[in-house]
Design a protein around this motif. Sequence first.
Motif, PDB file in Angstrom:
ATOM      1  N   PRO A  66      -0.996  -4.280  25.527  1.00 10.77           N
ATOM      2  CA  PRO A  66      -2.035  -4.818  24.643  1.00 10.77           C
ATOM      3  C   PRO A  66      -2.145  -3.956  23.387  1.00 10.77           C
ATOM      4  N   PRO A  67      -2.871  -4.407  22.397  1.00 11.03           N
ATOM      5  CA  PRO A  67      -3.123  -3.558  21.229  1.00 11.03           C
ATOM      6  C   PRO A  67      -3.842  -2.268  21.626  1.00 11.03           C
ATOM      7  N   ASN A  68      -3.576  -1.207  20.861  1.00  9.09           N
ATOM      8  CA  ASN A  68      -4.302   0.069  20.977  1.00  9.09           C
ATOM      9  C   ASN A  68      -4.121   0.781  22.312  1.00  9.09           C
ATOM     10  N   VAL A  69      -2.973   0.597  22.941  1.00  7.80           N
ATOM     11  CA  VAL A  69      -2.641   1.349  24.160  1.00  7.80           C
ATOM     12  C   VAL A  69      -1.580   2.378  23.802  1.00  7.80           C
ATOM     13  N   MET A  70      -1.880   3.653  24.036  1.00  2.48           N
ATOM     14  CA  MET A  70      -0.926   4.703  23.693  1.00  2.48           C
ATOM     15  C   MET A  70       0.240   4.696  24.672  1.00  2.48           C
ATOM     16  N   HIS A  71       1.454   4.757  24.123  1.00  2.48           N
ATOM     17  CA  HIS A  71       2.638   4.776  24.974  1.00  2.48           C
ATOM     18  C   HIS A  71       3.779   5.520  24.293  1.00  2.48           C
ATOM     19  N   HIS A  72       4.752   5.852  25.096  1.00  4.81           N
ATOM     20  CA  HIS A  72       5.822   6.742  24.647  1.00  4.81           C
ATOM     21  C   HIS A  72       6.995   6.525  25.590  1.00  4.81           C
ATOM     22  N   SER A  73       8.207   6.309  25.063  1.00  4.69           N
ATOM     23  CA  SER A  73       9.367   6.078  25.926  1.00  4.69           C
ATOM     24  C   SER A  73      10.466   7.099  25.659  1.00  4.69           C
ATOM     25  N   TYR A  74      11.220   7.394  26.703  1.00  5.08           N
ATOM     26  CA  TYR A  74      12.344   8.320  26.576  1.00  5.08           C
ATOM     27  C   TYR A  74      13.321   8.062  27.719  1.00  5.08           C
ATOM     28  N   GLY A  75      14.545   8.556  27.565  1.00  6.04           N
ATOM     29  CA  GLY A  75      15.564   8.368  28.580  1.00  6.04           C
ATOM     30  C   GLY A  75      16.115   9.688  29.076  1.00  6.04           C
ATOM     31  N   ASP A  76      16.755   9.638  30.229  1.00  3.75           N
ATOM     32  CA  ASP A  76      17.440  10.824  30.731  1.00  3.75           C
ATOM     33  C   ASP A  76      18.674  11.102  29.876  1.00  3.75           C
ATOM     34  N   LYS A  77      19.131  12.315  29.906  1.00  3.33           N
ATOM     35  CA  LYS A  77      20.255  12.732  29.067  1.00  3.33           C
ATOM     36  C   LYS A  77      21.509  11.904  29.353  1.00  3.33           C
ATOM     37  N   ASN A  78      22.113  11.406  28.252  1.00  8.47           N
ATOM     38  CA  ASN A  78      23.388  10.670  28.279  1.00  8.47           C
ATOM     39  C   ASN A  78      23.327   9.347  29.046  1.00  8.47           C
ATOM     40  N   VAL A  79      22.141   8.780  29.210  1.00  7.05           N
ATOM     41  CA  VAL A  79      22.012   7.462  29.859  1.00  7.05           C
ATOM     42  C   VAL A  79      21.809   6.409  28.764  1.00  7.05           C
ATOM     43  N   PRO A  80      22.806   5.547  28.524  1.00 10.39           N
ATOM     44  CA  PRO A  80      22.676   4.532  27.460  1.00 10.39           C
ATOM     45  C   PRO A  80      21.691   3.431  27.852  1.00 10.39           C
ATOM     46  N   PHE A  81      21.158   2.739  26.851  1.00 11.76           N
ATOM     47  CA  PHE A  81      20.218   1.653  27.122  1.00 11.76           C
ATOM     48  C   PHE A  81      20.306   0.611  26.008  1.00 11.76           C
ATOM     49  N   LYS A  82      19.856  -0.593  26.335  1.00  8.40           N
ATOM     50  CA  LYS A  82      19.682  -1.666  25.366  1.00  8.40           C
ATOM     51  C   LYS A  82      18.303  -2.258  25.603  1.00  8.40           C
ATOM     52  N   ARG A  83      17.558  -2.472  24.531  1.00  9.17           N
ATOM     53  CA  ARG A  83      16.206  -3.014  24.689  1.00  9.17           C
ATOM     54  C   ARG A  83      15.868  -4.016  23.600  1.00  9.17           C
ATOM     55  N   ILE A  84      14.950  -4.918  23.961  1.00  7.32           N
ATOM     56  CA  ILE A  84      14.397  -5.901  23.033  1.00  7.32           C
ATOM     57  C   ILE A  84      12.897  -5.643  22.944  1.00  7.32           C
ATOM     58  N   VAL A  85      12.339  -5.670  21.737  1.00  9.18           N
ATOM     59  CA  VAL A  85      10.882  -5.656  21.600  1.00  9.18           C
ATOM     60  C   VAL A  85      10.455  -6.922  20.874  1.00  9.18           C
ATOM     61  N   LEU A  86       9.356  -7.463  21.317  1.00 12.52           N
ATOM     62  CA  LEU A  86       8.750  -8.616  20.657  1.00 12.52           C
ATOM     63  C   LEU A  86       7.303  -8.253  20.368  1.00 12.52           C
ATOM     64  N   TYR A  87       6.951  -8.219  19.089  1.00 12.89           N
ATOM     65  CA  TYR A  87       5.578  -7.931  18.682  1.00 12.89           C
ATOM     66  C   TYR A  87       4.896  -9.239  18.303  1.00 12.89           C
ATOM     67  N   PHE A  88       3.599  -9.344  18.603  1.00 15.17           N
ATOM     68  CA  PHE A  88       2.865 -10.546  18.205  1.00 15.17           C
ATOM     69  C   PHE A  88       1.369 -10.235  18.138  1.00 15.17           C
ATOM     70  N   THR A  89       0.683 -10.898  17.229  1.00 10.00           N
ATOM     71  CA  THR A  89      -0.747 -10.684  17.047  1.00 10.00           C
ATOM     72  C   THR A  89      -1.528 -11.458  18.113  1.00 10.00           C
ATOM     73  N   PRO A  90      -2.726 -10.993  18.484  1.00  9.75           N
ATOM     74  CA  PRO A  90      -3.509 -11.670  19.524  1.00  9.75           C
ATOM     75  C   PRO A  90      -3.780 -13.139  19.243  1.00  9.75           C
ATOM     76  N   ASP A  91      -3.951 -13.502  17.962  1.00  9.16           N
ATOM     77  CA  ASP A  91      -4.277 -14.894  17.643  1.00  9.16           C
ATOM     78  C   ASP A  91      -3.120 -15.852  17.871  1.00  9.16           C
ATOM     79  N   MET A  92      -1.915 -15.306  18.119  1.00  8.56           N
ATOM     80  CA  MET A  92      -0.782 -16.178  18.427  1.00  8.56           C
ATOM     81  C   MET A  92      -0.847 -16.714  19.861  1.00  8.56           C
ATOM     82  N   ILE A  93      -1.700 -16.112  20.703  1.00  5.82           N
ATOM     83  CA  ILE A  93      -1.894 -16.608  22.073  1.00  5.82           C
ATOM     84  C   ILE A  93      -2.958 -17.702  22.007  1.00  5.82           C
ATOM     85  N   VAL A  94      -2.566 -18.932  22.289  1.00  2.49           N
ATOM     86  CA  VAL A  94      -3.458 -20.064  22.039  1.00  2.49           C
ATOM     87  C   VAL A  94      -4.494 -20.272  23.139  1.00  2.49           C
TER      88      VAL A  94
END
Length: 272
Positions: A66-94
């Motif tokens: 949700p909005p205004n939730v503190m978070h932080h991501s990290y990976g273990d050494k030499n572990v590759p990753f692929k990620r998708i992020v989708l951002y959207f404003t609250p008013d887009m939820i009908v």
Amino acid sequence: MLDTAAILMSHGEKVAYGYAEGVNDNMCQSHFHEFFELYYLESGERHHMIEGELYHLTAHEFIIFPPNVMHHSYGDKNVPFKRIVLYFTPDMIVYPEVRSYLLETARVFSLKKIKKSMIHLLLSMLHTELDKEEGLFQKEYLENLLNQLLLTILRADYTPVESTPRTRPAQAVNYIHEHYAEEISVSALADMLYVSPYHLCREFKKVTGKTIIQYLNMTRVLHAQRMLLETDYNITRISKETGFSNLTHFNRIFKSITGVSPSEKRKQYQSV
């Protein structure tokens, strides 16, 4: 890693999509947004610190922040990753009920195989549409796709991902989130966790990218922002209720983190 999707949101977009892959590419500090974030881990493994709780994600697991939730991501050494992020404003939820449910807390999902492919398909369709030049009923189509994605997730037979056992830094973060309005000292926190202040500070910064005092100030300012948005409390009361010793200190820390004074931030909220 440059978050171009977040930049688009800061320029007024309602929905933004971002893809990234890497190795040893870790966030340097905890942060929060004023919009929703769906984080989908396509491959690899990542650790996420979410307001005092640590989660270990594997491929095809995802989080809705949700909005205004503190978070932080990290990976273990030499572990590759692929990620998708989708951002959207609250008013887009009908649907108000869906919006209220998703605003309650961050949720971490692990879906069965059949639903994974559906989620990936809807994310791909959103990406394709966002890449197009503006067309007929594009906003409505994007809104429809987004709500279909969210409803598909919430109706799915999923397993909530449990947080991992708390390390000392995670315990410290959790204590800060529960007691931010009180006086907190590094030495008292270290005593509570049976470790020296030096070792606690070192472990804490390695995980969060911030010193304990920096993280405490960020947490207090986050709650101050919520009060500015959600209450009519005056600035002096907000500074006291978020743990600041005096108004001058509150104004200085608030501006150093947000770029504006508390009164200016309230005006921004009122103009939206």
